[in-house]
Design an enzyme around this catalytic site. Sequence first.
Site, PDB file in Angstrom:
ATOM      1  N   LYS A  16       0.824  -1.213   0.000  1.00 51.36           N
ATOM      2  CA  LYS A  16       0.000   0.000   0.000  1.00 51.36           C
ATOM      3  C   LYS A  16       0.856   1.260   0.000  1.00 51.36           C
ATOM      4  O   LYS A  16       0.442   2.297  -0.530  1.00 51.36           O
ATOM      5  CB  LYS A  16      -0.948  -0.032   1.198  1.00 51.36           C
ATOM      6  CG  LYS A  16      -1.933  -1.206   1.148  1.00 51.36           C
ATOM      7  CD  LYS A  16      -2.775  -1.270   2.404  1.00 51.36           C
ATOM      8  CE  LYS A  16      -3.758  -2.435   2.349  1.00 51.36           C
ATOM      9  NZ  LYS A  16      -3.097  -3.740   2.292  1.00 51.36           N
ATOM     10  N   GLU A  49      -1.421   6.567   8.169  1.00 51.57           N
ATOM     11  CA  GLU A  49      -2.077   7.543   7.305  1.00 51.57           C
ATOM     12  C   GLU A  49      -3.176   8.236   8.091  1.00 51.57           C
ATOM     13  O   GLU A  49      -3.655   7.716   9.116  1.00 51.57           O
ATOM     14  CB  GLU A  49      -2.654   6.872   6.054  1.00 51.57           C
ATOM     15  CG  GLU A  49      -3.795   5.919   6.318  1.00 51.57           C
ATOM     16  CD  GLU A  49      -4.306   5.261   5.042  1.00 51.57           C
ATOM     17  OE1 GLU A  49      -3.690   5.453   3.982  1.00 51.57           O
ATOM     18  OE2 GLU A  49      -5.325   4.546   5.121  1.00 51.57           O
ATOM     19  N   HIS A  90     -12.542  -2.775  10.598  1.00 56.17           N
ATOM     20  CA  HIS A  90     -12.018  -2.416   9.274  1.00 56.17           C
ATOM     21  C   HIS A  90     -12.203  -3.526   8.252  1.00 56.17           C
ATOM     22  O   HIS A  90     -11.543  -3.545   7.213  1.00 56.17           O
ATOM     23  CB  HIS A  90     -10.543  -2.020   9.364  1.00 56.17           C
ATOM     24  CG  HIS A  90     -10.241  -1.047  10.456  1.00 56.17           C
ATOM     25  ND1 HIS A  90     -10.715   0.242  10.438  1.00 56.17           N
ATOM     26  CD2 HIS A  90      -9.556  -1.187  11.621  1.00 56.17           C
ATOM     27  CE1 HIS A  90     -10.324   0.864  11.535  1.00 56.17           C
ATOM     28  NE2 HIS A  90      -9.627   0.015  12.269  1.00 56.17           N
ATOM     29  N   GLU A 131      -9.747   1.029  -4.465  1.00 53.19           N
ATOM     30  CA  GLU A 131     -10.544   1.417  -3.308  1.00 53.19           C
ATOM     31  C   GLU A 131     -10.295   2.874  -2.935  1.00 53.19           C
ATOM     32  O   GLU A 131      -9.166   3.368  -3.013  1.00 53.19           O
ATOM     33  CB  GLU A 131     -10.232   0.505  -2.122  1.00 53.19           C
ATOM     34  CG  GLU A 131     -10.486  -0.967  -2.424  1.00 53.19           C
ATOM     35  CD  GLU A 131     -10.631  -1.800  -1.171  1.00 53.19           C
ATOM     36  OE1 GLU A 131     -10.419  -1.269  -0.066  1.00 53.19           O
ATOM     37  OE2 GLU A 131     -10.979  -2.986  -1.302  1.00 53.19           O
ATOM     38  N   GLU A 143      -6.085   2.137  -1.967  1.00 52.11           N
ATOM     39  CA  GLU A 143      -5.222   1.059  -2.428  1.00 52.11           C
ATOM     40  C   GLU A 143      -5.833   0.415  -3.660  1.00 52.11           C
ATOM     41  O   GLU A 143      -7.001   0.642  -3.985  1.00 52.11           O
ATOM     42  CB  GLU A 143      -5.058   0.000  -1.336  1.00 52.11           C
ATOM     43  CG  GLU A 143      -6.382  -0.635  -0.918  1.00 52.11           C
ATOM     44  CD  GLU A 143      -6.243  -1.560   0.260  1.00 52.11           C
ATOM     45  OE1 GLU A 143      -5.620  -2.623   0.087  1.00 52.11           O
ATOM     46  OE2 GLU A 143      -6.760  -1.242   1.345  1.00 52.11           O
ATOM     47  N   ASN A 194      -6.390  -3.470  -4.941  1.00 56.21           N
ATOM     48  CA  ASN A 194      -6.294  -4.896  -4.642  1.00 56.21           C
ATOM     49  C   ASN A 194      -6.144  -5.652  -5.950  1.00 56.21           C
ATOM     50  O   ASN A 194      -7.057  -5.664  -6.783  1.00 56.21           O
ATOM     51  CB  ASN A 194      -7.527  -5.373  -3.886  1.00 56.21           C
ATOM     52  CG  ASN A 194      -7.538  -4.852  -2.457  1.00 56.21           C
ATOM     53  OD1 ASN A 194      -6.568  -5.020  -1.728  1.00 56.21           O
ATOM     54  ND2 ASN A 194      -8.604  -4.192  -2.055  1.00 56.21           N
ATOM     55  N   ARG A 250      -6.473  -8.519  -7.163  1.00 57.87           N
ATOM     56  CA  ARG A 250      -7.104  -9.833  -7.051  1.00 57.87           C
ATOM     57  C   ARG A 250      -8.613  -9.664  -7.135  1.00 57.87           C
ATOM     58  O   ARG A 250      -9.128  -8.542  -7.206  1.00 57.87           O
ATOM     59  CB  ARG A 250      -6.743 -10.473  -5.710  1.00 57.87           C
ATOM     60  CG  ARG A 250      -7.095  -9.575  -4.513  1.00 57.87           C
ATOM     61  CD  ARG A 250      -6.830 -10.262  -3.197  1.00 57.87           C
ATOM     62  NE  ARG A 250      -6.908  -9.348  -2.069  1.00 57.87           N
ATOM     63  CZ  ARG A 250      -8.018  -8.966  -1.470  1.00 57.87           C
ATOM     64  NH1 ARG A 250      -9.189  -9.398  -1.925  1.00 57.87           N
ATOM     65  NH2 ARG A 250      -8.002  -8.150  -0.435  1.00 57.87           N
TER      66      ARG A 250
END
Length: 615
Positions: free
Chosen positions: A116, A185, A220, A260, A272, A274, A276
């Site tokens: 990330k 972050e 989360h 995202e 980020e 992903n 996949r």
Amino acid sequence: MISTLLVANRGEIACRIFRTCADLGIRTVAIHSDADEGALHTRVADTAVRLPGAAPAETYLRGDLIVKAALAAGADAVHPGYGFLSENADFARAVRDAGLVWIGPPPEAIEAMASKTRAKELMGLAPLDAEDVTAADLPVLVKAAAGGGGRGMRVVRDLAELPGALEDARAEAASAFGDGEVFVEPYLENGRHVEVQVLADTHGTVWTLGTRDCSLQRRHQKVIEEAPAPGLPPALTEQLYALAERATRAVSYEGAGTVEFLVADGRAHFLEMNTRLQVEHPVTEEVFGVDLVAEQIRVAEGHALPAEQPAPRGHAVEARLYAEDPARGWAPQTGTLHRFTVPDGVRLDTGCADGDTIGVHYDPMLAKVTAYAPTRTEAVRRLAGALERTALHGPVTNRDLLVRSLRHPEFTEARMDTGFYDRHLTALTEPAPDPYAPLAAALADAHGRSRFGGWRNVPSGPQVKRYETAGEEHEAAYRHTRTGLAADGVRVVHAGPDLVVLEVDGVQRKFEIARYGDQVHVNATALTALPRFPDPTAEHAPGSLLAPMPGTVVRLAEGLSEGTEVKAGQPLIWLEAMKMEHRITAPTDGTLTALPAAVGRQVEMGTLLAVVESK
């Protein structure tokens, strides 16, 4: 052309991929740990291969063993599913080096986006330096650089808590992903988690298959997702598509992926990419009428996507069913899943079946249930109704929470954000057992007993049975009469071992009964039958800290031993269960008088870990 495909994963996603392979005429290979030998994904695959020599929690991280399994089973392709090795560039290279087709993006794209921190740099962003965080930066989010699923993440609101949060996140990330790197972050309160599904081929075509809203999260980790994300302004939606396509093209991406964002104050903040398939991909499939796994396979075979992507229609909502207790800190639950049936009319993706054991080694998700309808209102109502009618007999689950969440005004009116459960969890988990469930259970249990041995010509006291549900005890009283079973305040229309019908204020109500030892399920209410005379040896000393779930003791607080003075809320013991760490804290200021817990010890739920004697 791919003829035999191995899925380097387990459970629900393996079963889902196998289903598409069956449609395409592709033979399938499952892999499994010793703990998963009889799991559903091994039963539905054409071939199953045991991965030897690794602990259950580590088995699916052994890329070398998985490649050997694929070659031994005659597979010519490997699909990583999600989680485990799905974003591991070295594993992707090992698959390709073995002469197998990798169903995923190029290793270089995985490397660029799997971390990330590197992904943010690629998008022109930079994380905070943990050493430079000040009180003015709070709140901040400590986040694992690798992996996902909420693991290795901690929200920090007090600067003094940052070092401990960094240590906890590193330990959890290393356990879950084999990589302890974390970063910091800014934490945006009450934003919406919105993502864009992308699909790219090897010929330069990129599809942006709509938005998804995944704002309802616990720890989360997403709980309820839907497509399209409701209420986004058209200009913001187009911005999300543009950023997603930019990220996809920046790394020459191939296959299915997700970009995202956190949406707050009308702006999109990149989180980020992903690299996949996502857990929530079914909502996109329902809205766009595509099979993303089939498209992944076609892209891996070199086929081009049509220049024009499919158009969306309608709305889809997905809920994740977990074996966990939301009222007890989302504690994962274990045990036998005696019965699991979902009504027709919704999509079910699961790796579980009746009689399966829910163990401690893996994520506690049982299934995903997805409803599609022409409108959001209809889809939400359909999903809530289906979950309410789902039979779930076994460990405690989050089913009731899901139903209440879907019917909450903030969700039905699309006003939700990532702080939804912070605001509403207490109200959403308040016990609401059916007041007539204990009576129905008692009447079903009494069915078939000798009528002549039960009733008398003279008045006598009623028969009384005791049950526990949601931490509360309830008594049910009934009588044997000449005409059958009777109870005060209701009319017993029918009392059988599996079905009881009661008339309450002129309205007949049906109660379906299922019994497994001392566990009784009455419709959606789970009861525990209590003995007539409680066992006095079951009591624990005041201040006893009991394991809230089965798991492994992985850490003790530094210097902790009998005689140590502790403060209320101080973390004492870290227990790992289902790849998550759970802190056991001191209940009060006092002295540690007993410490049976030891690092590496396997414990069952209710095992005594420590005793704190209050001052």
